[in-house]
Design an enzyme around this catalytic site. Structure first.
Site, PDB file in Angstrom:
ATOM      1  N   THR A 264       4.684  -7.803  18.173  1.00 10.70           N
ATOM      2  CA  THR A 264       3.415  -8.842  17.897  1.00 10.70           C
ATOM      3  C   THR A 264       3.144  -8.814  16.279  1.00 10.70           C
ATOM      4  O   THR A 264       3.697  -9.301  16.060  1.00 10.70           O
ATOM      5  CB  THR A 264       1.480  -8.405  17.803  1.00 10.70           C
TER       6      THR A 264
ATOM      7  N   THR B 121      -2.421  -2.452  18.381  1.00 12.03           N
ATOM      8  CA  THR B 121      -2.033  -1.426  19.623  1.00 12.03           C
ATOM      9  C   THR B 121      -0.910  -1.155  19.223  1.00 12.03           C
ATOM     10  O   THR B 121       0.191  -1.721  19.323  1.00 12.03           O
ATOM     11  CB  THR B 121      -1.693  -2.246  20.578  1.00 12.03           C
TER      12      THR B 121
END
Lengths: 405, 405
Positions: free
Chosen positions: B152, B189
């Site tokens: 990400t 995350t």
């Protein structure tokens, strides 16, 4: 720029409590860096001290001697006398002995306080040399000068004062404070001095201070660090023309308690408002906890989260960061489906999910303000806790990274 | 720029474990944001999951179904499906059901993983639409592409691989990971996937993973925040021509255990090296504790202190900040006069005071490096703990403050 912190309010003198300021040139020639406070004979003195295991030499001495008769408080800035071992203890004792000698009180009646660089030897001679001038300066009208004299990296002096009248007699509670604990590391330390002319026994005074500190000084956090030198003192000179105040004094006791709490709260919040690089003053409230501890755990998890603090700096209503912080606060058997979160009056999360009524515009409107409230409703019980903190700005990193370099 | 993190090493394929990547256009058209992993029939699968009470919908499902037969892992980026309540659970289940339908396995044999924005509805149709292409792409040679596909805010893909030979048979352990938990909040995350072709029962595999995670993924911290979506999975396909490995397998078991730990450690440290705004890779070691917990408390107090982190950023050997953090770590009856602190090999504090041998030049030389070790000797017992972290830079504040705005 401090957040919502104006110039010093009027600081009413406290009969029987005098303050004198002088310059020892500890860090800079001519800087006012020594403050002597004299308590009238018969005063009661209470203190709360840092819980840091590495507490500084002056803290060790002040803690030991606060239980006896106290006549003088001796504060220096520019050197914390922390991490200095046995020589540090001897240095602190020497400055106390000198002041005792000059004033004819027992050495144990002088409590030392230091704030400044950690790990450097205390310049004992410089401090000793500044005592005569400080004593000559003693006056009940010196609160404002003392508030400036105990400053280190504070951008503004901090003071608060309350008065109330009982049976036609005015009772005064006045205090000053400096720099949030460890927000500026080697120039660390939160110091607070509050005096009243009420007559209160040492034991009850200690209870009053502990209670007030637990709702004020012990509920503020800039960055989660705790100084080696934090102290807050409460002095009752007993010079007001009123009988001794006890827990049975009814309204009088309640008024004094409230005044001490109000002054403590204002001083504590002033420290946050002047926190390093602060651009926001943030109130974090955790309600509906099963215990006070879990409310504190949740509030501190939110207040210490660098992600939330940077979002606050950016005025970004990033509710996901708040939920995530609550979720990792370590509360046992936390039922997230009972949790509501409010930003100001805006419900941003309801029953653990984004509130259906919530819009980013509502959140952004709250976040744009300088004073922001975050309220978490845990739905587990009736306990509540409130703490105060700041955002995390570029300025915080700049100040703490560039300091010393 | 990540600290000491080179390009991906060779990632050896694991027989029986295939990876397929495709694009659902969740955040950006054309971005590879869906990764499907297929485990050969008879594989064992173990998992460790976030302890955040606000765990995301996919985590709830994956945790529930990992104990049964697992054949597919389905990962999407761009949306965390967290803070989404009951609809979020249904959305995660729908994507699993679709993959199950396409591949003819039970729905419970598909585990979902999501990372990205919190609180937005999962775009189920987009993900469903990308599954056929991902399945068509399945290959044992796709580790590098999958490492990129799960990224990400990572600036580099992260992977690690080990092989060892037993009775002439090569055993492989290969893994990939992404972005440190909550270092980039709404694109949060930590995810880790490690596979081996060894044959191991689910129970023993779970023990191996828990042990490795506790020494690696659970010992890294960027900012103390824990994501709602963190997961690490360990898959054993059993396709290597060797009998099942049990705790009685002697050297073979030890070799597998070490390889899993090595891969976990390399993946975990890669996350820290690529931490947001990181300019330093910092190892914090607490030795001589009476318990492991107090070692961890001390190490985390140091690793989470914004004052120490900004000093690291500034390459400032600010030993007072380290002592103060140790002092406030909450260790009961801490005798500060027994504590030594080392920066690299340089003793900066001895028996609770600045070491007499210490010079600022020595400290500055250590701090100038990109990789820095802080070692605290508590002198209370024989326990040790090591954790890894980064500094706190302007870039961290910029990224986290400007994200979303």
């Amino acid at each position: 720029m401090p957040v919502g912190l104006g110039p010093l309010p009027t600081l009413h003198p406290v009969t029987g409590f005098e303050l004198g300021i002088s310059s020892a040139g500890i860090k800079r020639e001519g800087r006012k860096d020594v403050v002597v406070m004299r308590c009238a004979e018969g005063s009661s003195v209470a203190g709360v001290f840092t819980l840091n295991a590495f507490c500084a030499a002056p803290v060790i001495l002040a803690k030991k001697n606060v239980v006896g008769e106290v006549r003088y408080l001796l504060t220096n800035t520019g050197n914390a006398n922390a991490g200095t071992g046995e020589p540090g203890l001897q240095a602190a004792a020497r400055t106390c002995a000198k002041l005792a000698e000059l004033t004819g009180v027992p050495e144990t009646a002088v409590l030392p306080f230091s704030t400044g660089v950690i790990g450097e030897p205390l310049p004992v001679e410089k401090i000793e040399g500044a005592l005569v001038a400080a004593l000559a300066d003693l006056s009940v009208d010196n609160w404002a000068a003392a508030a400036a004299g105990i400053m280190t990296t504070d951008t503004q002096p901090k003071g608060a004062s309350r008065q109330f009248t009982h049976d036609g007699v005015t009772v005064t509670v006045t205090g000053i404070s400096k720099g949030a604990g460890m927000i500026k590391p080697n120039m660390a330390t939160m110091l607070g001095y509050i005096a009243t002319d009420a007559k209160v026994s040492q034991g009850l005074l200690q209870d009053l201070l502990r209670d007030a500190a637990n709702k004020s000084f012990n509920r503020i956090t800039i960055d989660g660090d705790t100084s080696t030198n934090d102290c807050c003192m409460l002095i009752a000179t007993g010079q007001a023309a009123l009988p001794e105040i006890t827990q049975s004094s009814g309204a009088l006791f309640a008024e004094l308690k409230q005044a001490v709490l109000d002054v403590s709260m204002e001083l504590a919040q002033a420290i946050v408002r002047d926190g390093e690089g602060a651009t926001k003053f943030v109130t974090v409230q955790a309600n509906g906890g099963a215990t006070h501890q879990e409310c504190l755990d949740v509030a501190y998890a939110v207040a210490h989260s660098p992600l939330i603090k940077t979002a606050l700096f950016a005025s970004d209503p990033n509710w996901g960061r708040i939920l995530a912080a609550v979720g990792r606060a370590g509360v046992a058997q936390l039922d997230v489906s009972k949790i509501d979160v409010f930003l100001g009056d805006v419900c941003i999360a309801s029953r653990g999910c984004r509130a259906t009524t919530y819009t980013e515009e509502q959140g952004a409107a709250v976040m744009a303000k300088e004073e922001i409230g975050i309220r978490i409703e845990l739905g587990r019980g009736t306990c509540s806790e409130t703490i105060w903190t700041t955002d995390l700005s570029h300025e915080y990193v700049r100040i703490n990274a560039e300091y010393r370099s």
